[in-house]
Design a protein around this motif. Sequence first.
Motif, mmCIF file in Angstrom:
data_model
loop_
_atom_site.group_PDB
_atom_site.id
_atom_site.type_symbol
_atom_site.label_atom_id
_atom_site.label_comp_id
_atom_site.label_asym_id
_atom_site.label_seq_id
_atom_site.Cartn_x
_atom_site.Cartn_y
_atom_site.Cartn_z
ATOM 1 N N UNK A 311 37.954 33.007 37.677
ATOM 2 C CA UNK A 311 38.204 34.000 36.632
ATOM 3 C C UNK A 311 37.745 35.388 37.056
ATOM 4 N N UNK A 312 36.609 35.478 37.748
ATOM 5 C CA UNK A 312 36.158 36.774 38.240
ATOM 6 C C UNK A 312 37.107 37.358 39.265
ATOM 7 N N UNK A 313 37.631 36.511 40.148
ATOM 8 C CA UNK A 313 38.589 37.007 41.130
ATOM 9 C C UNK A 313 39.871 37.477 40.473
ATOM 10 N N UNK A 314 40.329 36.744 39.447
ATOM 11 C CA UNK A 314 41.541 37.169 38.740
ATOM 12 C C UNK A 314 41.326 38.503 38.031
ATOM 13 N N UNK A 315 40.151 38.674 37.418
ATOM 14 C CA UNK A 315 39.872 39.939 36.730
ATOM 15 C C UNK A 315 39.824 41.100 37.721
ATOM 16 N N UNK A 316 39.175 40.883 38.859
ATOM 17 C CA UNK A 316 39.144 41.946 39.867
ATOM 18 C C UNK A 316 40.535 42.262 40.386
ATOM 19 N N UNK A 317 41.381 41.258 40.564
ATOM 20 C CA UNK A 317 42.741 41.500 41.035
ATOM 21 C C UNK A 317 43.548 42.288 40.010
ATOM 22 N N UNK A 322 46.135 47.379 38.381
ATOM 23 C CA UNK A 322 46.267 48.456 37.393
ATOM 24 C C UNK A 322 45.922 49.805 38.004
ATOM 25 N N UNK A 323 44.839 49.867 38.760
ATOM 26 C CA UNK A 323 44.462 51.137 39.390
ATOM 27 C C UNK A 323 45.490 51.564 40.419
#
Length: 401
Positions: A311-317, A322-323
Amino acid sequence: VFGLSMSTGAVTNNLQRVSAALEPVYDEALAAARAATVAHADETRWREGSKKRWLWVLCTPLLEVFRVAKGRGRSSARQLLGRRFRGTLVTDRLSVYAALCTRRQFCHAHLYRDWLKVEQRGGQDEEIGQQLRRLTRQLLRAHRRRRREGLTQQWLQKQLRPIKRSYVAWLAAGFERGSQKTAALCNRLYQSQAQLWTFLQDERVDPTNNRAERALRHAVTLRKNSYGTDSARGSRFMERMLTVRGTLRRQGRRLLSFVGECIAALRSSAKPPSLLPAASGRRAEPSGAERLRCSSIRSSRSRGRLNGYVEGARARYRRFITAASSRRTARLTTGALPNLERHRSSHNEVSRWTIGSDIDESSSCTVLSVAAPFRTSSSAAWAASRCNASKRSSTVSSGND
């Protein structure tokens, strides 16, 4: 220590006080390990000054007892095991254990390495070593599955029945067709078949001696860093401290507080604390259901940690995408930027080419890609030529007008 200067003699005297405080604790643990129903034993080299010594270990699921002895013979083993060990002893194939224990289990991990050596000899030994190593791997895999899934001992016996028959048959083949060394090894194992399969009759017995091997690992690291001990008093301190440290680690108890309690008991002539599992509230030999429950708890915790990582990797991706989209949108609205500047990345040494902001407003050339990474100089030259061609075409068209 604590801002106080101490001489070498003061340090040595303090170590001897700690050793005296741990002596009754050590003797109690040694007696309990000798009375265990199942135990593991092993030995490794040690140094005492300029003399060669051996460090022995006797361990149960919740006890580890060490002993520094002069040699590797029967008298040295008797100092650790006593005159006769009444339980089942899991060891390697060292002959001194045969006269000191009632029941014995050979370590199949040691035998696996022995069969690998047989296989590497070539000739007839290659096939014999390969087949016996394959059978050893299968029996170890079946035993791990029984422990992991909480299966019954009857299931293990059923699974290993054909493996046992094949194993004995290949031992006979090794005695008949193998080289002299291989025939001698197969003959010794064929004569002592009962010590190969003790773990099939008792589920508390392991087919390997990994428990004793892991117990010695910390002592081997100490030997490599400190080169052993300098005297017999130092050896007594080391074996007692290794015993306390290893036992408390198995029981999940704190070392510093336990040693402090032992020193306080020595000063006040009180009863010292105990290393026995009953005193710590832990079971000496956990049941199969308890092992299965602990295994499932560890598996669920591992799955939870893995899900958190995913989940952390998905959020960072998602944040990265977006950026990147916002930066690309901002660059597409800035117009034509024909000047190229090369920037070397400090992380992956990949050349990045960006387009500057100087622009002739009268030019009708429009460049849509603002910042594009190029891995080779030919790609960069191609991009520059395309931009110049667009500028020349727009100039020609304006001249025709």
